[in-house]
Scaffold this active site. Structure first.
Site, mmCIF file in Angstrom:
data_model
loop_
_atom_site.group_PDB
_atom_site.id
_atom_site.type_symbol
_atom_site.label_atom_id
_atom_site.label_comp_id
_atom_site.label_asym_id
_atom_site.label_seq_id
_atom_site.Cartn_x
_atom_site.Cartn_y
_atom_site.Cartn_z
ATOM 1 N N GLY A 31 110.880 -16.082 85.628
ATOM 2 C CA GLY A 31 111.184 -16.455 84.242
ATOM 3 C C GLY A 31 111.634 -17.900 84.148
ATOM 4 N N HIS A 37 104.363 -23.127 84.907
ATOM 5 C CA HIS A 37 103.988 -21.709 84.765
ATOM 6 C C HIS A 37 102.877 -21.557 83.726
ATOM 7 C CE1 HIS A 37 108.377 -21.049 86.025
ATOM 8 N NE2 HIS A 37 107.716 -20.363 86.940
ATOM 9 N N ASP A 150 105.368 -23.610 96.166
ATOM 10 C CA ASP A 150 106.135 -22.813 97.128
ATOM 11 C C ASP A 150 105.212 -22.476 98.297
ATOM 12 O OD1 ASP A 150 108.813 -22.112 95.580
ATOM 13 O OD2 ASP A 150 107.166 -22.044 94.153
ATOM 14 N N ARG A 187 114.550 -24.913 88.215
ATOM 15 C CA ARG A 187 115.824 -25.481 88.668
ATOM 16 C C ARG A 187 116.002 -26.931 88.220
ATOM 17 N NH1 ARG A 187 115.054 -21.792 93.353
ATOM 18 N NH2 ARG A 187 116.797 -20.331 93.261
HETATM 19 P P1 AMP Z 1 109.092 -19.017 90.041
HETATM 20 O O1 AMP Z 1 109.354 -18.454 88.679
HETATM 21 O O2 AMP Z 1 109.744 -20.333 90.272
HETATM 22 O O3 AMP Z 1 109.257 -18.013 91.126
HETATM 23 O O4 AMP Z 1 107.541 -19.371 90.026
HETATM 24 C C1 AMP Z 1 106.567 -18.390 89.775
HETATM 25 C C2 AMP Z 1 105.253 -18.851 90.349
HETATM 26 O O5 AMP Z 1 104.906 -20.082 89.739
HETATM 27 C C3 AMP Z 1 105.327 -19.106 91.860
HETATM 28 O O6 AMP Z 1 104.125 -18.682 92.457
HETATM 29 C C4 AMP Z 1 105.499 -20.597 91.942
HETATM 30 O O7 AMP Z 1 104.964 -21.134 93.130
HETATM 31 C C5 AMP Z 1 104.701 -21.044 90.747
HETATM 32 N N1 AMP Z 1 105.170 -22.349 90.289
HETATM 33 C C6 AMP Z 1 106.409 -22.694 89.870
HETATM 34 N N2 AMP Z 1 106.472 -23.992 89.559
HETATM 35 C C7 AMP Z 1 105.233 -24.506 89.800
HETATM 36 C C8 AMP Z 1 104.641 -25.791 89.690
HETATM 37 N N3 AMP Z 1 105.325 -26.850 89.272
HETATM 38 N N4 AMP Z 1 103.348 -25.925 90.047
HETATM 39 C C9 AMP Z 1 102.643 -24.867 90.490
HETATM 40 N N5 AMP Z 1 103.135 -23.636 90.615
HETATM 41 C C10 AMP Z 1 104.404 -23.449 90.273
#
Ligand code: AMP
Length: 281
Positions: A31, A37, A150, A187
């Site tokens: 989220g 996203h 990631d 973050r």
């Molecule tokens: P998170 O909510 O941060 O766990 O992200 C959810 C998914 O979105 C994960 O697979 C992350 O690697 C991807 N994600 C988050 N930020 C980015 C970004 N700036 N570029 C590409 N993928 C992202």
């Protein structure tokens, strides 16, 4: 687009879509959705017929002194973004729905989790793979989408899928950045204005590494030193790691050869940011 909190309801709705012959996609998130996203959702929605986005701040993947409590939660805004991007179903469970009682069962990928973020965040990847395995079993997607931002998470999840024979494909989508190069992240919201100004130093270091390799540098030790020098030139930064590893095994390399991952984790003030690039020689 429906927003559901219960596993039974996900199964019912996704089951109906599957019986209608739709290709099911899953994008797991914590989220606090941002433009990165949203871009992922656009690409994911184009690659499947029925996109499920999960929104769940997974307590299992946060260490005891990490930011689980203060991680940003903004479900209404997240749902609006999902609706706009063509998501079919949002699964936003409460922790008690995912972990109704003390867990006895975890999924753990070894070796790939030993270094990088695995070393700095003990138990983190066990939390990730456990919740991702649960989400795979709940949604049973044909394809699951993850961001290259990631990179270690991608490698670990791909390995889990291979080792445990999950019948799905992992699609990896490129890192989405702000104009100044900072990788978008939930973050980033923690950063003060001065910290936000300092944060592109990660991308600056990665770009310098790319240029050094393009100019013929092949010593991983020299690259690590160059990364650190640039990162340390920023007074608000503190390096957690600045590594050059084999992109497949995630083991440190001595020589830049084949596909290598240049991976950073850097504190900007109190906020830990990660970023990476893959170099191919
Ligand atoms: P998170 O909510 O941060 O766990 O992200 C959810 C998914 O979105 C994960 O697979 C992350 O690697 C991807 N994600 C988050 N930020 C980015 C970004 N700036 N570029 C590409 N993928 C992202």
């Amino acid at each position: 687009m429906d927003v559901v909190q219960l596993v039974t309801e996900v199964r019912r709705q996704v089951g109906a879509a599957r019986r209608a012959g739709k290709r099911i996609g899953l994008l797991p998130t914590l989220g606090a959705l941002h433009t990165g996203h949203a871009r992922l959702m656009e690409q994911a929605a184009a690659g499947c017929d029925y996109l499920v986005v999960s929104i769940f701040v997974n307590p299992l993947q946060f260490g005891p002194h990490e930011d689980y409590q203060r991680y940003p939660r903004q479900l209404a805004a997240d749902v609006a973004i999902c609706r706009e991007k063509g998501v079919a179903l949002v699964f936003a469970p409460e922790p008690a729905e995912m972990y109704p009682e003390a867990s006895y069962t975890y999924v753990e990928v070894e070796r790939l989790t030993a270094g990088l973020c695995g070393a700095s965040r003990p138990g983190h990847f066990r939390g990730v793979t456990t919740v991702v395995a649960k989400l795979f079993n709940i949604v049973q997607p044909d394809v699951a989408y993850f961001g290259q931002k990631d990179a270690q998470q991608v490698a670990v999840v791909q390995r889990m899928v291979q080792d445990l024979n999950f019948p799905l494909t992992i699609a990896v989508l490129p890192t989405v950045r702000a104009e100044d190069g900072l990788a978008l992240s939930s973050r980033n919201a923690y950063l003060s204005p001065a910290e936000r100004q300092a944060a592109p130093v990660l991308f600056k270091a990665l770009t310098a590494a790319r240029e050094l390799v393009a100019a013929g540098e092949r010593s991983a030790a020299n690259l690590r030193a160059a990364l650190r020098q640039i990162l340390q030139s920023e007074p608000l930064s503190r390096v957690d790691y600045a590594e050059v590893v084999d992109a497949g095994t995630l083991e440190p390399v001595e020589l830049v050869k084949g596909r290598v991952l240049v991976a950073l984790a850097v504190y900007i003030g109190r906020t830990r940011l990660i970023d990476n690039i893959v170099l191919e020689t």
